[in-house]
Scaffold this motif. Sequence first.
Motif, PDB file in Angstrom:
ATOM      1  N   ARG A 132       0.800  -1.223   0.000  1.00  0.00           N
ATOM      2  CA  ARG A 132       0.000   0.000   0.000  1.00  0.00           C
ATOM      3  C   ARG A 132       0.833   1.273   0.000  1.00  0.00           C
ATOM      4  O   ARG A 132       0.342   2.323  -0.399  1.00  0.00           O
ATOM      5  N   THR A 133       2.051   1.214   0.464  1.00  0.00           N
ATOM      6  CA  THR A 133       2.885   2.399   0.552  1.00  0.00           C
ATOM      7  C   THR A 133       4.225   2.147  -0.113  1.00  0.00           C
ATOM      8  O   THR A 133       4.586   1.008  -0.429  1.00  0.00           O
ATOM      9  N   TRP A 194       3.631  -0.807  -7.404  1.00  0.00           N
ATOM     10  CA  TRP A 194       3.140   0.431  -6.782  1.00  0.00           C
ATOM     11  C   TRP A 194       2.938   1.457  -7.879  1.00  0.00           C
ATOM     12  O   TRP A 194       3.695   1.513  -8.853  1.00  0.00           O
TER      13      TRP A 194
END
Length: 340
Positions: A132-133, A194
């Motif tokens: 997620r990051t 990502w």
Amino acid sequence: METPARVVWCVKIKQARAAMSPPAFCGLSRQHLGELVAELAPRWVARCKSGRHERREGDRRREAGVGPKYEPVFTERLLVTLVHLRTGLTHEALGVLYEVGSSTIGRAIREVRPPPADRGFAVPDRPGIRLRTLEDVFAYAAAESVTLRIDGMETQVRRPRAGRPGRRAFVSGKRRQNTVKTTTLSDGQGRTLWSGAQRPGRMHDQTAMRTEGIAEQFHQHPGVRAEADDGYRGLANEFPDQVSAPPRKPKDMKAPNEGPVTERYGWCEMKRRQSSRRICVEHANAEVRQWRPLQRYTGRRETYGETHLAIAALVSDRAAKRPTRHKPSTEPVHVRTTAC
């Protein structure tokens, strides 16, 4: 009693609804669609209940099942959202298929779009784990010895109104259009790990990633390697042992045919090899471009980030299922002698 024309119209509407589920319209296979419904339906129901509880400022006052029905159901709302994200079909056209108004379709898309955007990105060969990051991506790359590929992507957006503050911030110096810039990180097989760092098109690729904190991640993970293009040459200069960028053109090669032949050939060959190593991230961006809104976004710029994350997360699910290709080993193998 219904007339034959009414019966034929109902049959056509049902057939049109059923035609929305193939991958050509929603972008997902039937198995992937079923998994997505099972994953997001409980979250959506819980979110609706909490929203109604806040609006009522208390518990339910009437019995369950009383009151207006909340239609379409979640499965239809999710399918409508996917079709809109995949094909860019208008709210009016989708409203005709589901026999509701365009405002109902727009509200359904606004409600269903945030959960896919918050899912994160799938990890190859690690079902159930999501990135997620940017910190998660670098931790995964350090643990799995993955060489990251970095590349920027620009999507044309609507031009701001004249006289509006910050109007020039979206004018891209490369494309000469109003764009929103994002950054994609992938592995060596073009699988998206990502995608984010949404910034106005006027901002440089390297500035967008530095604002996101990529320099700190390279400091914290000195073993992570990355391949980038000319836009990230500053990172390559700061982290020469971690970030690889195309070689600079020799100073004596001002014209195509100037300079020594061996030097020209060496520079072209080094640039070609570096480009072949990072072409996979271009393929990852091409997968995202297959979805209509990211070819040219016609909605509000404030919702572009959510739309981009939702599409990129769905694309990463499909890409993560591709089998990992292992490079064959070149080490000598001992041959066992057999007795005659």
